[in-house]
Design a protein around this motif. Structure first.
Motif, PDB file in Angstrom:
ATOM      1  N   LYS A  67      -1.874   4.034   6.322  1.00 58.89           N
ATOM      2  CA  LYS A  67      -2.097   4.837   4.836  1.00 58.89           C
ATOM      3  C   LYS A  67      -2.270   3.593   3.887  1.00 58.89           C
ATOM      4  O   LYS A  67      -2.106   2.478   4.109  1.00 58.89           O
ATOM      5  CB  LYS A  67      -0.689   5.284   4.649  1.00 58.89           C
ATOM      6  N   PRO A  68      -2.933   3.990   2.825  1.00 59.71           N
ATOM      7  CA  PRO A  68      -3.259   3.357   1.821  1.00 59.71           C
ATOM      8  C   PRO A  68      -2.095   2.311   1.413  1.00 59.71           C
ATOM      9  O   PRO A  68      -2.216   1.151   0.911  1.00 59.71           O
ATOM     10  CB  PRO A  68      -3.636   3.994   0.440  1.00 59.71           C
ATOM     11  N   GLU A  69      -0.913   3.050   1.203  1.00 56.45           N
ATOM     12  CA  GLU A  69       0.318   2.284   1.168  1.00 56.45           C
ATOM     13  C   GLU A  69       0.725   1.243   1.823  1.00 56.45           C
ATOM     14  O   GLU A  69       1.595   0.310   1.590  1.00 56.45           O
ATOM     15  CB  GLU A  69       1.559   3.047   0.648  1.00 56.45           C
ATOM     16  N   ASP A  70      -0.043   1.009   2.832  1.00 54.72           N
ATOM     17  CA  ASP A  70       0.257  -0.014   3.857  1.00 54.72           C
ATOM     18  C   ASP A  70      -0.465  -1.403   3.611  1.00 54.72           C
ATOM     19  O   ASP A  70      -0.354  -2.336   4.258  1.00 54.72           O
ATOM     20  CB  ASP A  70      -0.226   0.405   5.596  1.00 54.72           C
ATOM     21  N   THR A  71      -1.581  -1.358   2.598  1.00 54.47           N
ATOM     22  CA  THR A  71      -2.209  -2.461   2.201  1.00 54.47           C
ATOM     23  C   THR A  71      -1.274  -3.483   1.692  1.00 54.47           C
ATOM     24  O   THR A  71      -0.491  -3.355   0.887  1.00 54.47           O
ATOM     25  CB  THR A  71      -3.086  -2.053   1.121  1.00 54.47           C
ATOM     26  N   ALA A  72      -1.319  -4.764   2.147  1.00 60.23           N
ATOM     27  CA  ALA A  72      -0.485  -5.950   2.126  1.00 60.23           C
ATOM     28  C   ALA A  72      -0.817  -6.927   2.821  1.00 60.23           C
ATOM     29  O   ALA A  72      -1.732  -6.907   3.654  1.00 60.23           O
ATOM     30  CB  ALA A  72       0.962  -5.302   2.413  1.00 60.23           C
ATOM     31  N   PRO A  80       0.642  -6.027  -3.498  1.00 61.16           N
ATOM     32  CA  PRO A  80       0.503  -6.631  -4.520  1.00 61.16           C
ATOM     33  C   PRO A  80       1.485  -6.254  -5.652  1.00 61.16           C
ATOM     34  O   PRO A  80       1.673  -5.118  -5.770  1.00 61.16           O
ATOM     35  CB  PRO A  80      -1.039  -6.112  -5.022  1.00 61.16           C
ATOM     36  N   GLY A  81       2.130  -7.112  -6.451  1.00 63.25           N
ATOM     37  CA  GLY A  81       3.027  -6.836  -7.620  1.00 63.25           C
ATOM     38  C   GLY A  81       4.472  -6.442  -6.839  1.00 63.25           C
ATOM     39  O   GLY A  81       5.386  -6.030  -7.643  1.00 63.25           O
ATOM     40  N   LYS A  82       4.532  -6.659  -5.238  1.00 64.00           N
ATOM     41  CA  LYS A  82       5.791  -5.977  -4.929  1.00 64.00           C
ATOM     42  C   LYS A  82       6.389  -7.190  -4.157  1.00 64.00           C
ATOM     43  O   LYS A  82       5.690  -8.239  -3.909  1.00 64.00           O
ATOM     44  CB  LYS A  82       5.585  -4.947  -4.109  1.00 64.00           C
ATOM     45  N   GLU A  83       7.665  -7.171  -3.795  1.00 65.69           N
ATOM     46  CA  GLU A  83       8.476  -8.365  -3.026  1.00 65.69           C
ATOM     47  C   GLU A  83       8.043  -7.980  -1.613  1.00 65.69           C
ATOM     48  O   GLU A  83       7.742  -7.087  -1.038  1.00 65.69           O
ATOM     49  CB  GLU A  83       9.883  -8.190  -3.301  1.00 65.69           C
ATOM     50  N   ARG A  84       8.304  -9.349  -0.933  1.00 60.58           N
ATOM     51  CA  ARG A  84       8.017  -9.267   0.461  1.00 60.58           C
ATOM     52  C   ARG A  84       9.180  -8.211   0.901  1.00 60.58           C
ATOM     53  O   ARG A  84      10.415  -8.304   0.675  1.00 60.58           O
ATOM     54  CB  ARG A  84       8.212 -10.464   0.941  1.00 60.58           C
TER      55      ARG A  84
END
Length: 123
Positions: A87-92, A41-45
């Motif tokens: 990790k939570p930062e893998d959420t996408a 969310p809010g980031k580029e692919r």
């Protein structure tokens, strides 16, 4: 025309694993270079991993090495992404992409994209 359908996403706790699948249409899947991307969310692919036509060559984002494995089964027109120690930062949303020209995996030309599958990692 190549159609790609991802599956295998879901909600998982940090430290868990998921295996994503991407089923492709077409009689010449074995000639495609395939890749996985993700968009938070809010980031580029961003690029995650790529695999060559036979599966013998792979390439992945440096920061994910050791936690992910890309593979393919040309007999069933499917590419996989195994993700461990999530990790939570893998959420996408995770997308697969196809390059029917079978370009070199570090210089692909992805012409076809799937609709994506959501991966959510809770802390």
């Amino acid at each position: 025309q190549v159609q790609l359908v991802e599956s295998g996403g879901g909600l998982v706790q940090a430290g868990g694993s998921l295996r994503l699948s991407c089923a492709a249409s077409g009689r010449t899947f074995s000639s495609y270079t395939m890749g996985w991307f993700r968009q938070a969310p809010g980031k580029e692919r961003e690029f995650v991993a790529a695999i060559g036509r036979s599966g013998g060559s792979t390439y992945s984002k440096d920061s994910l090495k050791g936690r992910i494995t890309i593979s393919r089964d040309n007999a069933v027109n499917t590419v996989y992404l195994q993700m461990n120690s999530l990790k939570p930062e893998d959420t996408a949303v995770y997308y697969c992409a196809a390059d029917p020209a079978g370009s070199y995996i570090r210089a692909p030309r992805y012409n076809y994209w799937g609709q994506g599958t959501q991966v959510t990692v809770s802390s």
